[in-house]
Design a protein around this motif. Structure first.
Motif, short mmCIF file in Angstrom:
data_model
loop_
_atom_site.label_atom_id
_atom_site.label_comp_id
_atom_site.label_asym_id
_atom_site.label_seq_id
_atom_site.Cartn_x
_atom_site.Cartn_y
_atom_site.Cartn_z
N ASP A 50 0.83 -1.21 0.00
CA ASP A 50 0.00 0.00 0.00
C ASP A 50 0.86 1.26 0.00
OD1 ASP A 50 -2.33 -1.43 -0.02
OD2 ASP A 50 -2.63 -1.36 2.15
N LYS A 58 1.06 3.89 -3.09
CA LYS A 58 0.69 5.28 -2.82
C LYS A 58 1.75 6.25 -3.35
CE LYS A 58 1.25 6.60 1.41
NZ LYS A 58 2.37 7.58 1.28
N SER A 115 -4.22 -5.13 -2.64
CA SER A 115 -3.40 -3.94 -2.57
C SER A 115 -2.97 -3.43 -3.93
CB SER A 115 -2.13 -4.26 -1.76
OG SER A 115 -1.85 -3.28 -0.82
#
Length: 769
Positions: free
Chosen positions: A363, A367, A403
């Motif tokens: 994650d 990001k 994810s």
């Protein structure tokens, strides 16, 4: 107890710690060993012992295996190319589209590192372990690295074949470690010319064996004066392999810095960026901190997707903790209770009280818009995660999908064929007829894998869907089983494939095989999209399904399903569809229950409540998609040249064994267009009595036969080959046999195979040998 302690130590000991421990113990043990050697006499001559086995000689005929190159001398000599095993190690499945670059988005690289490498996967023609390790979530992967701690790790062709089939690039590994690795680097980097020479040898291997490049992992200190030659090595390898193999990759591992120190930076910075600049990417060491992906992206600039942040699934200092959890308190809990609970109970607690899923690191990487490198996903297999490997693996990769998302789509081109084979099992079937009933493994046999969604907590009224290696298959060693309960007017939809298949002007034929019990029925949902017309959803079903037909734009009823003559219980469903200008985007399986056919029973069914769940069971054997013009015309046996060589006899009185290499090619000199061949043997015995005036005839002890274009096998199935050669090892020949007929059955990419009576063969006389 010791094994448990070592397991937990492995979770926390990092590579840096191992390096310090290695140097410390080496400095202590070396003088002690030398002292003992001087004091104690050599007593080896006083004890009788069995002689050691002869060293592996790759030049001599033997069961084909994959193996690494362990010295610069062997790399430089190109002796690998004269090995008996070399022709068997060539991958035969090309990437589609060929020579394609990686997509401009965050990517997922998976680094294999499973039990040291070259385990069950080294047997090119297949092994005998139905529980062998495998990967089947290829739709989540962009790049696969085959890793071991040998100098030159060459990927076994089974990995390259199945990865390429799913659109995934494959890299080998060049690694130097410890004192031996330091000596190797000193020689490799002694001159600019030597750096270029070894770079060219690596490029030649990748091109010849059909994989897509290299991971470079120098885990040793390099003399500062040799850094220019190290940069020459990396740059020349990158340029050479790009020239020979467009779309190839060279990825640098975050280890040696530009000043020659072995110092893992855990991010892209000024100390390792010079190597990043002359290669296709960098694999960042896995002990990074939360803001390092963002910092690395800033340094990389417009090449941020070429930064692969490492995640060690074993959790050795990796951000997030790896494994199932990333919470340090969870790890402490396990250590505190390690000596009070049984190992399997620890695993149960580990799964039950997980605090944060393994995708926490993913994650963060996603990001910050860089790529990820997952190291050692074989942790699930090596640590025997409960309840079984297949379930645990599906659960672990479901976290990755949650994810990272799906990165591959298929079908993309025709023909498309999947029998859901995972490359391992307890039997093998061909056209519904079982030809093998023993354990086996061969990752090359893996067909397109379904995009099954993992259900962590199935309820009592759902259908459990899984790839089943135990239920008898229609083709290969696997199938999809659907088992559970289902209400009369309900249906369950299961995702099978997410595609990007453009439909042209020709009708497209969909064929699939089904075996079911009771009133269990199985159909296919096909979803299409068009920029002009929008989305359209079709249902292929064996009967009208008024109870849920409103969910689909059109229902196509398969009025005359065909029952297989060679496979009792299997029904072949087929339909042709014209969707010119549309793109097939999704294929789903539809589970439903058959409705009564006469009006009286229909009336009774309507009066019943819909809450009447009943047992449901169906098996999907295969799916095939092709156009009408894609029917393969197999060349007759007279079009082939088949030879036998490297004959070796063995055995004892009363029976003998035969080993030989069989090879074949088309007479016209063209390279074969067939991706796979089934190999059979027919044992022939002489008739004891002959009619007067006629020659002595032979007859088959157990011949294969062919009827109506289908394979009916009563002979012996030996295996399959992806190349135009097969090695028969220690084949036992009963005394009554006069000759052996080896039959090579070509198979096309759409799942069809040649009628055995028309297939090429090699007949070998064993009488008098």
């Amino acid at each position: 107890m010791l094994r448990l302690l070592l397991y937990f130590l492995r979770l926390f000991i990092t590579r840096r710690t191992l390096l310090y421990l290695h140097n410390f113990f080496t400095s202590i043990l070396k003088p002690i060993t030398n002292l003992i050697a001087k004091i104690m006499p050599n007593q080896s001559d006083d004890h009788n012992s069995d002689p050691p086995p002869p060293p592996f000689d790759p030049s001599k005929p033997s069961i084909p295996i994959s193996y690494p190159i362990n010295s610069l001398e062997d790399l430089d000599s190109a002796s690998y190319f004269t090995s008996f095993h070399y022709p068997f190690n060539k991958s035969t499945v090309p990437l589609h589209p060929p020579n394609s670059a990686l997509p401009p988005r965050p990517r997922l690289l998976v680094c294999h590192d499973m039990q040291g490498g070259y385990v069950d996967d080294k047997w090119i023609q297949g092994g005998h372990n139905s529980g062998a390790y495998s990967i089947w979530h290829w739709y989540l992967i962009d790049v696969f690295v085959y890793f071991s701690h040998n100098l030159v790790t060459l990927p076994p062709p089974c990995w390259t074949n199945t990865a390429h089939r799913h659109g995934v690039k494959v890299l080998g590994t060049f690694i130097t470690e410890w004192d031996e690795g330091a000596a190797i680097c000193k020689k490799l980097l002694s001159t600019k010319e030597s750096a270029h020479k070894y770079a060219e040898r690596l490029a030649e291997l990748a091109v010849a064996l059909g994989f897509d490049g290299w991971l470079l992992n120098l885990e040793v200190k390099v003399d500062i004066g040799q850094i220019p030659n190290l940069k020459e090595f990396v740059s020349h390898l990158t340029q050479t392999i790009h020239s020979s193999l467009p779309g190839s990759l060279v990825i640098w591992y975050d280890s040696v810095t530009i000043d020659g120190e072995l110092s893992w930076q855990n991010q892209l910075n000024e100390k390792n960026k010079p190597f990043f600049d002359i290669s296709d990417g960098i694999f960042i060491n896995y002990t990074w901190k939360e803001d390092y992906p963002k910092l690395s992206a800033r340094v990389a600039g417009d090449r941020k997707f070429d930064v692969y942040m490492g995640i060690d699934v074993f959790g050795r200092g990796t951000f997030g903790g790896g494994q199932w959890t990333t919470n340090c308190n969870m790890s402490s809990l396990l250590v505190r209770n390690a000596f009070n609970l049984r190992v399997h109970r620890l695993y149960q607690i580990h799964a039950a009280v997980q605090v944060q899923p393994t995708n926490v690191a993913l994650d963060v990487i996603k990001k910050d818009d860089v790529s990820s490198a997952v190291f050692a996903p074989g942790w699930v297999y090596e640590t025997k995660q409960p309840p079984d490997f297949q379930t645990a693996q599906n659960r672990w990769w479901a976290l990755v999908e949650k994810s990272w998302g799906i990165v591959q789509n298929y079908p993309k081109v025709l023909p498309f064929y999947s029998n859901f084979d995972q490359g391992r099992g307890n039997h093998i079937s061909i056209d519904g007829a079982q030809v093998l009933s023993t354990q086996w493994n061969n990752i090359s046999s893996q067909s397109f894998q379904p995009f099954l969604e993992y259900v962590d907590d199935p309820t009592s009224n759902t259908i459990d869907v899984r790839v089943d290696c135990s239920e008898v298959s229609f083709s290969g060693g696997g199938n999809l089983t659907f088992k559970g309960t289902l209400e009369a007017n309900a249906y369950v939809s299961t995702r099978l494939f997410l595609g990007e298949l453009f439909m042209g002007g020709l009708p497209v034929r969909f064929t699939y095989s089904v075996k079911s019990e009771g009133n269990s029925q199985l159909g296919l949902s096909l979803e299409f999209s068009s920029e002009m017309e929008g989305k359209k959803k079709l249902l292929l079903a064996s009967q009208e399904t008024n109870q849920f037909s409103s969910k689909f734009d059109e229902t196509i009823v398969l009025h005359q399903p065909t029952k297989s003559d060679t496979a009792p219980g299997w029904v072949i469903q087929e339909s042709s569809i014209s969707m010119n200008g549309y793109t097939l985007t999704e294929i789903r399986a539809i589970c439903y229950r058959k409705q009564p056919e006469n009006s009286e029973h229909k009336s009774e069914a309507r009066s019943k409540t819909t809450q009447d769940p009943a047992e449901y069971f169906a098996v999907l054997g295969h799916i095939s998609i092709s156009t009408s013009i894609q029917n393969t015309e197999f060349p007759p046996s007279t079009s082939w040249i088949v030879k036998g060589k490297d004959v070796e006899w063995g055995g004892s009185q009363g029976s003998k064994t035969l080993s030989l290499k069989i090879s074949w090619k088309l007479k016209d000199g063209w390279s074969s267009r067939f991706p796979r061949y089934n190999i059979y043997v027919e044992k022939l015995i002489k008739q004891a009595v002959r009619p007067q005036g006629r020659k002595l005839e032979t007859r088959a002890l157990a011949p294969p036969n062919a009827r109506n274009g289908k394979t009916e096998v009563s002979g012996e199935y030996l295996g399959e080959s992806q190349v135009e050669a097969f090695y028969v090892s220690d084949f036992i020949i009963p005394s009554a046999i006069s000759s052996l007929k080896y039959i090579i059955q070509p198979c096309d990419s759409g799942g069809a195979s040649q009628v055995l009576d028309d297939a090429p063969f090699f007949q070998f006389n064993v009488e008098g040998q």
